[in-house]
Motif scaffolding. Sequence first.
Motif, mmCIF file in Angstrom:
data_model
loop_
_atom_site.group_PDB
_atom_site.id
_atom_site.type_symbol
_atom_site.label_atom_id
_atom_site.label_comp_id
_atom_site.label_asym_id
_atom_site.label_seq_id
_atom_site.Cartn_x
_atom_site.Cartn_y
_atom_site.Cartn_z
ATOM 1 N N MET A 65 0.862 -1.180 0.000
ATOM 2 C CA MET A 65 0.000 0.000 0.000
ATOM 3 C C MET A 65 0.898 1.230 0.000
ATOM 4 N N GLU A 66 0.383 2.323 -0.551
ATOM 5 C CA GLU A 66 1.108 3.593 -0.427
ATOM 6 C C GLU A 66 0.335 4.481 0.527
ATOM 7 N N ALA A 67 1.044 5.034 1.504
ATOM 8 C CA ALA A 67 0.423 5.967 2.449
ATOM 9 C C ALA A 67 0.351 7.345 1.792
ATOM 10 N N LEU A 68 -0.827 7.925 1.755
ATOM 11 C CA LEU A 68 -1.001 9.237 1.125
ATOM 12 C C LEU A 68 -1.668 10.201 2.114
ATOM 13 N N LEU A 69 -1.034 11.332 2.265
ATOM 14 C CA LEU A 69 -1.438 12.302 3.279
ATOM 15 C C LEU A 69 -2.698 13.077 2.880
ATOM 16 N N ARG A 70 -3.605 13.224 3.832
ATOM 17 C CA ARG A 70 -4.810 14.028 3.652
ATOM 18 C C ARG A 70 -4.901 15.044 4.770
ATOM 19 N N PRO A 80 -6.135 19.145 -0.731
ATOM 20 C CA PRO A 80 -5.395 18.042 -1.358
ATOM 21 C C PRO A 80 -3.880 18.269 -1.289
ATOM 22 N N PRO A 81 -3.097 17.190 -1.279
ATOM 23 C CA PRO A 81 -1.634 17.305 -1.169
ATOM 24 C C PRO A 81 -1.042 18.267 -2.204
ATOM 25 N N GLY A 82 -1.627 18.269 -3.401
ATOM 26 C CA GLY A 82 -1.152 19.164 -4.444
ATOM 27 C C GLY A 82 -1.195 20.627 -4.032
ATOM 28 N N ASN A 125 6.127 8.325 1.164
ATOM 29 C CA ASN A 125 6.806 9.346 0.355
ATOM 30 C C ASN A 125 7.734 10.172 1.229
ATOM 31 N N LEU A 126 8.957 10.330 0.778
ATOM 32 C CA LEU A 126 9.919 11.136 1.517
ATOM 33 C C LEU A 126 10.297 12.341 0.664
ATOM 34 N N SER A 127 10.066 13.520 1.204
ATOM 35 C CA SER A 127 10.392 14.733 0.470
ATOM 36 C C SER A 127 11.904 14.969 0.478
ATOM 37 N N ARG A 129 13.394 17.529 0.939
ATOM 38 C CA ARG A 129 13.703 18.393 2.083
ATOM 39 C C ARG A 129 14.032 17.595 3.348
ATOM 40 N N GLN A 130 13.417 16.429 3.485
ATOM 41 C CA GLN A 130 13.668 15.603 4.667
ATOM 42 C C GLN A 130 15.087 15.048 4.687
ATOM 43 N N PHE A 131 15.704 15.016 3.497
ATOM 44 C CA PHE A 131 17.081 14.529 3.423
ATOM 45 C C PHE A 131 18.064 15.526 3.989
ATOM 46 N N ILE A 186 11.994 4.815 -6.642
ATOM 47 C CA ILE A 186 11.976 6.120 -7.304
ATOM 48 C C ILE A 186 10.556 6.360 -7.806
ATOM 49 N N ASP A 187 9.933 7.384 -7.245
ATOM 50 C CA ASP A 187 8.560 7.740 -7.565
ATOM 51 C C ASP A 187 8.511 8.570 -8.855
ATOM 52 N N ASP A 188 7.394 8.543 -9.538
ATOM 53 C CA ASP A 188 7.166 9.382 -10.724
ATOM 54 C C ASP A 188 8.306 9.238 -11.724
ATOM 55 N N ASP A 210 5.636 6.803 -13.762
ATOM 56 C CA ASP A 210 4.703 7.905 -13.531
ATOM 57 C C ASP A 210 3.399 7.697 -14.284
ATOM 58 N N ARG A 211 2.315 8.149 -13.668
ATOM 59 C CA ARG A 211 1.013 7.888 -14.267
ATOM 60 C C ARG A 211 0.756 8.679 -15.553
ATOM 61 N N SER A 212 1.524 9.732 -15.792
ATOM 62 C CA SER A 212 1.340 10.473 -17.047
ATOM 63 C C SER A 212 1.686 9.580 -18.242
ATOM 64 N N ARG A 270 -9.108 3.473 -5.262
ATOM 65 C CA ARG A 270 -8.586 4.769 -4.868
ATOM 66 C C ARG A 270 -7.900 4.611 -3.511
ATOM 67 N N PRO A 271 -7.173 5.639 -3.084
ATOM 68 C CA PRO A 271 -6.652 5.605 -1.714
ATOM 69 C C PRO A 271 -7.837 5.508 -0.735
ATOM 70 N N LEU A 272 -7.674 4.696 0.303
ATOM 71 C CA LEU A 272 -8.776 4.398 1.211
ATOM 72 C C LEU A 272 -8.468 4.820 2.641
HETATM 73 P P1 C2E Z 1 2.502 10.277 -5.601
HETATM 74 O O1 C2E Z 1 3.410 9.899 -4.504
HETATM 75 O O2 C2E Z 1 2.948 10.035 -6.986
HETATM 76 O O3 C2E Z 1 1.148 9.516 -5.275
HETATM 77 C C1 C2E Z 1 0.267 9.035 -6.249
HETATM 78 C C2 C2E Z 1 -0.835 10.022 -6.512
HETATM 79 O O4 C2E Z 1 -1.587 9.570 -7.629
HETATM 80 C C3 C2E Z 1 -1.841 10.135 -5.361
HETATM 81 O O5 C2E Z 1 -2.342 11.464 -5.362
HETATM 82 C C4 C2E Z 1 -2.917 9.168 -5.792
HETATM 83 O O6 C2E Z 1 -4.174 9.422 -5.224
HETATM 84 C C5 C2E Z 1 -2.931 9.419 -7.281
HETATM 85 N N1 C2E Z 1 -3.468 8.282 -8.022
HETATM 86 C C6 C2E Z 1 -3.333 6.972 -7.753
HETATM 87 N N2 C2E Z 1 -3.938 6.214 -8.675
HETATM 88 C C7 C2E Z 1 -4.484 7.062 -9.564
HETATM 89 C C8 C2E Z 1 -5.244 6.874 -10.771
HETATM 90 O O7 C2E Z 1 -5.551 5.757 -11.194
HETATM 91 N N3 C2E Z 1 -5.623 7.999 -11.433
HETATM 92 C C9 C2E Z 1 -5.309 9.242 -10.982
HETATM 93 N N4 C2E Z 1 -5.737 10.279 -11.694
HETATM 94 N N5 C2E Z 1 -4.598 9.453 -9.852
HETATM 95 C C10 C2E Z 1 -4.181 8.376 -9.152
HETATM 96 P P2 C2E Z 1 -2.452 12.331 -4.027
HETATM 97 O O8 C2E Z 1 -2.828 11.462 -2.877
HETATM 98 O O9 C2E Z 1 -3.276 13.518 -4.343
HETATM 99 O O10 C2E Z 1 -0.959 12.786 -3.783
HETATM 100 C C11 C2E Z 1 -0.315 13.639 -4.684
HETATM 101 C C12 C2E Z 1 1.151 13.742 -4.370
HETATM 102 O O11 C2E Z 1 1.362 14.392 -3.119
HETATM 103 C C13 C2E Z 1 1.855 12.390 -4.232
HETATM 104 O O12 C2E Z 1 2.132 11.843 -5.492
HETATM 105 C C14 C2E Z 1 3.098 12.810 -3.475
HETATM 106 O O13 C2E Z 1 4.047 13.380 -4.338
HETATM 107 C C15 C2E Z 1 2.558 13.892 -2.573
HETATM 108 N N6 C2E Z 1 2.293 13.299 -1.251
HETATM 109 C C16 C2E Z 1 1.189 12.656 -0.794
HETATM 110 N N7 C2E Z 1 1.370 12.245 0.489
HETATM 111 C C17 C2E Z 1 2.625 12.634 0.830
HETATM 112 C C18 C2E Z 1 3.420 12.495 2.029
HETATM 113 O O14 C2E Z 1 3.036 11.896 3.039
HETATM 114 N N8 C2E Z 1 4.682 13.052 2.003
HETATM 115 C C19 C2E Z 1 5.176 13.692 0.894
HETATM 116 N N9 C2E Z 1 6.407 14.218 0.965
HETATM 117 N N10 C2E Z 1 4.466 13.823 -0.237
HETATM 118 C C20 C2E Z 1 3.214 13.299 -0.272
#
Ligand code: C2E
Length: 299
Positions: A65-70, A80-82, A125-127, A129-131, A186-188, A210-212, A270-272
Motif C-alpha cells: 500500500m502507499e500511504a497518502l497524506l490528507r 489536497p496534497p497538491g 513518500n519522503l520529500s 527536504r527531509q534529506f 523512485i517515484d514518478d 509515472d502515471r502520465s 482509490r486511496p482508502l
Molecule cells: P505520488 O506519490 O505520486 O502519489 C500518487 C498520486 O496519484 C496520489 O495522489 C494518488 O491518489 C494518485 N493516483 C493513484 N492512482 C491514480 C489513478 O488511477 N488515477 C489518478 N488520476 N490518480 C491516481 P495524491 O494522494 O493527491 O498525492 C499527490 C502527491 O502528493 C503524491 O504523489 C506525493 O508526491 C505527494 N504526497 C502525498 N502524500 C505525501 C506524504 O506523506 N509526504 C510527501 N512528501 N508527499 C506526499
Amino acid sequence: HADIAMYRAKKLGRNNFQFYTPAMNEESLERVRIEGALRNALERDEFVLYYQPQLDIKTGKVVGMEALLRWQHPELGMVPPGRFISIAEETGLIVPIGAWVMRTACAQNKAWQDAGFDKLRVAVNLSARQFGAPDLIEGLEAVLKDTGMEPKYLEIELTESLFMSDITPAVDLLHRMKALGVSLSIDDFGTGYSSLSYLSRFPIDVLKIDRSFVADITRDANDEAIVTSIIALAHNLKLAVIAEGVETAEQLDYLRRHGCDEMQGYYFSRPLANAQFEQLLREGRGLTVEAIPEQVVEA
Ligand code: C2E
Ligand code: MG
Ligand code: MG
Ligand code: MG
C-alpha cells in the motif's frame, strides 16, 4: 533533443504550466492562508493517512500500500496534497509532518499485521527536504524500534528531483537507509531531468512508472515505448517495477503482457481511509487474473 523537450513539456504542461491571470492574487492569498493553517495542523491533529493498495499483477494479490497524506481543515475543508505539500516543503514544515507520516504509516501497518492479515509492505513518500534534515536515520531507526515494524515491510519513495539538485544526498546516506533493512523506490519515474547514472550509483530497489505515461499507453505509441523501456530498464538493473495511475482494464492488460510487476491505480482502488482498507483486507479482495499463455508474453 528539442523533440524530447517538447514531448516532455506536452506531458507535464497540463499540470505544471500557469498563465498569469487576475485570479493569481486570490491564489497567493489562499497560499498565505494555507501556510498559516499548516503551522497548526499537526498539533490540531488535522492530518490523516489514506492507503492505496498495490497489487502483484501476476497473482492479482494485494502486496502493499502507499500511504497518502490528507489534510482536513475545519474551515478550508479537504486540502489536497497538491495544494499544501509544496508549501510544506518551502517552509520546512514537511520535516515534522513527514516524521508524523512515517510513524503513523508504520504503526498502522504493524497493527494490521498484528491483527492477523497477510503481511503487506507500506510505501511512504519522503520529500527531498527531509534529506537535508539532521537525524533522518536516527528518526527512522526510532520509528522502526518504537512501532516494532519489520524494516523489510517499509519502502521509502524518493523522487528524481533528489538526484538532480544540490542537495543530492551522499550515496552514503542512502546506503545507511538501506542498512536499516528498508527498500527504496523512485517515484514518478521518467518525469525528472536527471541523468540515469544515479540508478547504478544508488541502492534503489523499485521504479514507479509515472502515471502520465500510463494514462495513454493504449493510445499513444510514444508512451508505449517509454513504458516498455522503463520496464526493460528496471529488469535489466534487477529492479522491480510498478505502474501508478492504472485506470482501465486495457492499461492493466498492456502492463501484464509487458511484464510489469505491480500496479496501483483507480482501476482497482482509490486511496482508502483506514476502515475501508481494513474491509478490503478482510474480504481478501484482489484482481481477477486469467493466466497469460507463455507464447503471448511480449518481451
Ligand atoms: P505520488 O506519490 O505520486 O502519489 C500518487 C498520486 O496519484 C496520489 O495522489 C494518488 O491518489 C494518485 N493516483 C493513484 N492512482 C491514480 C489513478 O488511477 N488515477 C489518478 N488520476 N490518480 C491516481 P495524491 O494522494 O493527491 O498525492 C499527490 C502527491 O502528493 C503524491 O504523489 C506525493 O508526491 C505527494 N504526497 C502525498 N502524500 C505525501 C506524504 O506523506 N509526504 C510527501 N512528501 N508527499 C506526499
Ligand atoms: Mg508516491
Ligand atoms: Mg508517484
Ligand atoms: Mg505523481
